[in-house]
Design a protein around this motif. Structure first.
Motif, mmCIF file in Angstrom:
data_model
loop_
_atom_site.group_PDB
_atom_site.id
_atom_site.type_symbol
_atom_site.label_atom_id
_atom_site.label_comp_id
_atom_site.label_asym_id
_atom_site.label_seq_id
_atom_site.Cartn_x
_atom_site.Cartn_y
_atom_site.Cartn_z
ATOM 1 N N GLY A 23 -8.901 -11.797 30.840
ATOM 2 C CA GLY A 23 -8.741 -12.138 29.972
ATOM 3 C C GLY A 23 -9.295 -11.812 28.606
ATOM 4 N N PRO A 24 -10.731 -11.663 28.337
ATOM 5 C CA PRO A 24 -11.899 -10.934 27.262
ATOM 6 C C PRO A 24 -11.352 -10.198 26.499
ATOM 7 C CG PRO A 24 -13.581 -12.189 28.901
ATOM 8 C CD PRO A 24 -11.757 -12.512 29.907
ATOM 9 N N ILE A 26 -8.196 -8.904 26.579
ATOM 10 C CA ILE A 26 -6.737 -9.057 26.004
ATOM 11 C C ILE A 26 -6.963 -9.357 24.708
ATOM 12 C CG2 ILE A 26 -4.744 -10.344 25.664
ATOM 13 C CD1 ILE A 26 -4.138 -9.532 29.080
ATOM 14 N N GLY A 27 -8.406 -11.247 24.633
ATOM 15 C CA GLY A 27 -8.801 -10.899 23.813
ATOM 16 C C GLY A 27 -8.863 -10.071 22.432
ATOM 17 N N GLN A 28 -10.093 -10.276 23.189
ATOM 18 C CA GLN A 28 -10.943 -8.683 22.389
ATOM 19 C C GLN A 28 -9.689 -7.994 21.823
ATOM 20 O OE1 GLN A 28 -14.692 -7.036 24.058
ATOM 21 N NE2 GLN A 28 -15.615 -9.145 24.053
ATOM 22 N N ASN A 30 -7.160 -7.726 20.741
ATOM 23 C CA ASN A 30 -6.577 -8.628 19.840
ATOM 24 C C ASN A 30 -6.825 -9.055 18.526
ATOM 25 O OD1 ASN A 30 -3.877 -9.218 20.647
ATOM 26 N ND2 ASN A 30 -3.903 -11.768 21.817
ATOM 27 N N ALA A 31 -8.332 -9.734 19.144
ATOM 28 C CA ALA A 31 -9.093 -9.756 17.531
ATOM 29 C C ALA A 31 -9.477 -8.172 16.752
ATOM 30 C CB ALA A 31 -10.365 -10.615 18.694
ATOM 31 N N GLN A 34 -6.096 -7.099 14.752
ATOM 32 C CA GLN A 34 -6.172 -8.004 13.693
ATOM 33 C C GLN A 34 -7.303 -8.228 12.806
ATOM 34 O OE1 GLN A 34 -3.656 -10.689 13.768
ATOM 35 N NE2 GLN A 34 -2.640 -10.387 15.159
ATOM 36 N N SER A 56 -16.825 -12.963 17.185
ATOM 37 C CA SER A 56 -15.693 -13.800 18.079
ATOM 38 C C SER A 56 -16.157 -12.555 19.060
ATOM 39 C CB SER A 56 -14.871 -14.197 16.896
ATOM 40 O OG SER A 56 -14.384 -12.622 16.680
ATOM 41 N N LEU A 57 -16.235 -11.862 19.180
ATOM 42 C CA LEU A 57 -16.245 -10.765 20.026
ATOM 43 C C LEU A 57 -17.575 -11.252 20.918
ATOM 44 C CD1 LEU A 57 -15.576 -7.127 18.886
ATOM 45 C CD2 LEU A 57 -14.098 -8.590 19.534
ATOM 46 N N MET A 60 -16.271 -13.949 22.602
ATOM 47 C CA MET A 60 -15.568 -13.798 24.093
ATOM 48 C C MET A 60 -16.079 -12.703 24.977
ATOM 49 S SD MET A 60 -11.570 -12.313 22.029
ATOM 50 C CE MET A 60 -12.222 -12.968 19.945
ATOM 51 N N THR A 64 -16.964 -12.788 29.796
ATOM 52 C CA THR A 64 -16.560 -12.284 31.225
ATOM 53 C C THR A 64 -18.541 -11.806 31.326
ATOM 54 O OG1 THR A 64 -16.080 -10.783 29.593
ATOM 55 C CG2 THR A 64 -17.317 -9.689 31.785
#
Lengths: 81, 252, 167
Positions: A23-24, A26-28, A30-31, A34, A56-57, A60, A64
């Motif tokens: 999850g993190p 993918i999130g990282q 994305n962030a 962007q 924000s990284l 996330m 983990t």
């Protein structure tokens, strides 16, 4: 220690780290994507964007780390031992 | 633990030992404390005090040397607190947030930069103070106490009205939040620093030369960011407790 | 390499088996409250040693810079008015000096023109005088030469025609 519990703990530790990083990850991604887009659109805002991105990284990343902590608990402080 | 002994056979370098969960126990009356944590934390505290004294011993209008450095740090902390708490209320909280930041930052970097492992202890090993769950939980609990105190001092018992916002249905979640905040704060810091040390340790075990250096640099970066994150979050929580729904009250 | 991995594996298993002596990773004891007290003391000490004095220095400097800025602004305004005044004065002086120069030039021109005219007149007079003199001398020379011419021409005539013919 019961060998079944030991084996289960090792596998569970591996799964904890592995799954917790999906999850993190993918999130990282994305962030960061962007953020790059934002910098490309507005290069003068790079400093602000980078600061927010790093913060924000780190958040996330800590998800983990929770998984890692669980893995460490299983390996070094197993409550079922 | 056995892990260390087994790994020591593989690699005879003294730097490459890997220890988890071993402590140097001291007895204080009938209390049991972790000696290695206190040793390194005293080192960090001493460093901070020496820097503070050196910076303020002979203050000048035009700063130079250590005074300049510490002024930069102070201004950084002030800006951090001002951004999160707000222009009006941030001043009394600068010492707390600043001390959190400086202590964690110096602890993390001392753990990453100084070869503590060259100093042999009878049991356990010297590492960053934030490498021990006790330290991080202590810091997180202090943060919790700080934001409770901030909320009570600003709004008295009206602080509890915060738990019913935005709707009373969220009351359990709001209460739960008070427990998850210190938990996540402490585990984030602890996990990051421990993970860092473990990754570097494992890499040094496998390849003792050059290869671990990028990971070590990454570790330095993460350590600094974690100190920043901890301080920022503490400031955010305190600011939340102070502001709450202050604009709500002004409307009435 | 393989032996290393197998060693790692066996040690990992050994770790899990060894945990019986109680995991010490999450080992809460008196370190926690003592560390809290230590941090609180550190906050107090740093507040007295670091945040208060250095914060005061920062605020003082802000004040000083703000005051200096105001002072400098006032001085700048003053300097600007002075510059304007001096510039006006300078312009006036320049105009005056220009006028003086112009009059002096005109005067000098007048004098020069007068002198030139005088000199020219004098020269004219002298020239006329000289011309008259020359004319006179020419006239006198002509009158002096005329009898000689008469005599000479008579002589020539007599020589050419003979004395009897001339008479």
């Amino acid at each position: 220690m019961n060998p079944t519990v030991a084996a289960a703990s090792v596998i569970a530790a591996a799964l904890a780290v592995g799954l917790a990083s999906i999850g993190p990850g993918i999130g990282q991604g994305n962030a960061a994507g962007q953020a790059v887009e934002g910098i490309a659109r507005q290069p003068e805002a790079e400093g602000k964007i980078r600061g927010t991105l790093i913060l924000s990284l780190a958040f996330m990343e800590s998800l983990t780390i929770y998984g890692l902590v669980v893995a460490l608990i299983l390996l070094f402080a197993n409550p079922f031992a | 633990m056995h892990m260390l002994d087994g790994l020591n056979i593989i690699n005879s370098l003294p730097l490459a030992a890997l220890e988890v969960g071993r402590h140097l126990y001291w007895r204080l009356g009938n209390l049991q404390i972790h000696g290695q944590v206190f040793l390194t934390s005293w080192f960090v505290i001493g460093l901070l005090l020496i820097a503070a004294i050196a910076a303020t011993r002979n203050v000048q209008r035009i700063p130079r040397g250590i005074q300049n450095l510490m002024e930069y740090a102070l201004e950084y902390i002030r800006n951090l607190a001002k951004d999160q708490i707000g222009e009006r209320e941030y001043r009394p909280w600068v010492p707390f947030i600043g001390t959190l930041f400086l202590f964690i930052f110096l602890s993390n970097w001392s753990g990453a930069l100084l070869p503590w492992k060259l100093i042999h202890l009878p049991s356990g090993e010297l590492a960053a103070p934030t490498n021990d769950i006790n330290t991080t939980v202590a810091l997180a609990l202090l943060t919790s106490l700080a934001y409770f105190y901030a909320g009570f001092r600003k709004r008295g018992l009206g602080y509890f009205a915060k738990y019913l916002e935005p709707t009373p249905i969220l009351l359990p979640i709001n209460i739960l939040e008070d427990f998850t905040k210190p938990l996540s704060l402490s585990f984030r810091l602890f996990g990051n620093i421990l993970a860092d040390e473990l990754v570097v340790g494992v890499l040094v075990l496998l390849v003792p030369f050059i290869v671990p250096i990028p990971v070590m640099l990454l570790g330095l970066f993460t350590s600094a960011i974690q100190a920043l994150v901890f301080a920022t979050l503490a400031a955010v929580y305190i600011g939340e407790a102070i502001e709450g729904h202050g604009e709500h009250e002004e409307e009435h | 390499m393989i032996s290393q991995w197998s060693l790692l594996l066996t040690t990992a298993v050994a770790v899990v088996e060894e945990v019986e002596e109680k995991g010490k990773l999450f080992d809460f004891d008196a370190t926690l409250p003592l560390m809290m007290i230590q941090i609180v003391i550190l906050v107090a000490a740093l507040n007295a040693l670091f945040y208060k004095p250095l914060g005061k220095v920062l605020d003082d400097r802000d004040e000083y810079i703000r005051g200096g800025l105001g002072d400098a602004k006032a001085r700048l305004a003053e300097a600007e008015t002075l510059t304007k005044k001096y510039e006006a004065e300078l312009a006036g002086t320049r105009r005056e000096s220009q006028a003086v120069i112009a009059t002096a030039k005109a005067e000098a021109q007048k004098i020069a023109a007068g002198q030139l005219a005088q000199t020219q007149q004098a020269a004219q007079v002298q020239r006329e005088q000289a011309q008259q003199e020359i004319e006179q001398q020419k006239q006198s020379a002509f009158t002096a030469l005329e009898p000689q011419v008469e005599a000479l021409s008579r002589q020539i005539l007599t020589k050419l025609l003979g004395a009897e013919l001339v008479k």
